[in-house]
Enzyme design. Structure first.
Site, PDB file in Angstrom:
ATOM      1  CG  ASP A 101      47.325  51.757  30.720  1.00 28.37           C
ATOM      2  OD1 ASP A 101      46.096  52.451  30.734  1.00 28.37           O
ATOM      3  OD2 ASP A 101      48.313  51.972  29.791  1.00 28.37           O
TER       4      ASP A 101
HETATM    5  N1  URA Z   1      50.898  56.000  29.539  1.00 34.54           N
HETATM    6  C1  URA Z   1      50.233  54.777  29.300  1.00 34.54           C
HETATM    7  O1  URA Z   1      50.345  54.454  27.973  1.00 34.54           O
HETATM    8  N2  URA Z   1      49.727  54.023  30.379  1.00 34.54           N
HETATM    9  C2  URA Z   1      49.807  54.532  31.761  1.00 34.54           C
HETATM   10  O2  URA Z   1      49.372  53.812  32.597  1.00 34.54           O
HETATM   11  C3  URA Z   1      50.124  55.935  31.774  1.00 34.54           C
HETATM   12  C4  URA Z   1      50.691  56.685  30.772  1.00 34.54           C
END
Ligand code: URA
Length: 242
Positions: A101
Site C-alpha cells: 500500500d
Molecule cells: N497487507 C496490507 O494490508 N497492506 C500491505 O501493503 C501489505 C499487506
C-alpha cells in the site's frame, strides 16, 4: 529457444495473450518469415518484427527495494502520485512484484520478468512474508489464536499465520507485532486486523522469504544476486499447492 509469444511479451510491448493475437493476425515475422501459428520456438538471436518494427529483447533484471512511504506499486497513477519505479534510475522496463500500500514500507521486488513475478505472487505458490505492524489497541490472546488459525475474508479463510507480539503499550493503547502470512491477498494484513476492529497505524514488510532490506534505506534498491533469484523461485515452488 523460447516460445515466440513469450519473447514478444517479455519485450514489454504486449501481454502474452495480446502477443498471441498479434501472431494470429499475421503481424509478426521471425527472420523475415511470417509466422501465424502458435508455439513456434525462436532462437536467442532471431530477428522478430511486429508490424515491421523489430522488437528489443531486454535482459531480465531483478532488484529488491526498500519501498518508502508515499509511493504506489503500479506503473502509473490517476492521481499523479509517485510510483516505486519513478523513484529509481533503472533503465529496463521493470514493474513491482505484487503490491504494498501507499503507506507501507519494506521489501519489494522490481523486475521485467513476468513469469518470475507470477511465481512469486500467484496464490498457488506460497512464500512466507513477515510484516511488522502497530495497531490501535491491545491484541488479546484469543485474537492471536484466531489470527494464527485463520480468519474469514470475503468468505475464504486465510491460511495459518504466525503472530509474535513484540510490545503492548498500554499508555498509547497500541500493540506492536510481527505477522507472518503465506499469501498475498489484497490488503490482507489490514483486513485481518480490521476483522477484530483494529486499525493498522504502521506497516512494514520485514521479509519476503529470506529477503530483507536492512542494508537499504527507504527508497534504496539493489540488484538481486543470481543465487537469490534462484532461491526465491525454489521457495515459491516448494510452497506450491498441488
Ligand atoms: N497487507 C496490507 O494490508 N497492506 C500491505 O501493503 C501489505 C499487506
Amino acid at each position: 529457444m523460447e516460445r515466440l509469444q513469450k519473447v514478444i511479451a517479455q519485450s514489454g510491448i504486449a501481454s502474452r495473450r495480446k502477443a498471441e493475437e498479434m501472431i494470429k493476425e499475421g503481424r509478426v515475422t521471425v527472420d523475415g518469415k511470417l509466422v501465424t501459428e502458435m508455439g513456434v520456438q525462436v532462437r536467442q538471436g532471431a530477428k522478430i518484427c511486429v508490424d515491421g518494427k523489430p522488437i528489443v529483447r531486454e535482459n531480465k533484471v531483478y532488484y529488491v527495494m526498500n519501498k518508502p512511504k508515499k509511493t504506489i506499486c503500479s506503473l502509473n497513477d490517476e492521481h499523479q502520485r509517485k510510483t516505486v519505479v519513478d523513484i529509481t534510475e533503472i533503465n529496463e522496463r521493470v514493474f513491482p512484484v505484487g503490491r504494498l500500500d501507499y503507506d507501507t514500507t519494506g521489501v519489494l521486488i522490481l523486475t521485467n520478468d513476468g513469469e518470475f513475478a507470477n511465481e512469486i505472487i500467484h496464490p498457488r505458490y506460497h512464500i512466507p512474508k513477515t510484516y511488522e505492524l502497530i495497531i490501535n489497541g491491545i491484541l488479546k490472546t484469543p485474537e492471536i489464536k484466531q489470527l494464527e488459525s485463520g480468519v474469514e475474508l470475503d468468505g475464504i479463510m486465510t491460511l495459518p499465520a504466525k503472530v509474535w507480539v513484540t510490545n503492548k503499550d498500554f499508555d498509547k493503547n497500541q500493540t506492536s507485532l510481527e505477522l507472518t502470512i503465506m499469501e498475498g491477498r489484497n490488503h490482507q494484513v489490514k483486513r485481518m486486523m480490521e476483522y477484530f476492529g483494529y486499525e493498522v497505524r504502521k506497516l512494514n514488510r520485514k521479509s519476503l522469504g529470506f529477503l530483507m532490506v536492512n542494508d537499504l534505506r527507504p527508497g534504496e534498491y539493489r540488484l538481486l544476486k543470481p543465487f537469490e533469484v534462484k532461491q526465491l523461485k525454489r521457495l515459491a515452488n516448494e510452497g506450491k499447492l498441488k
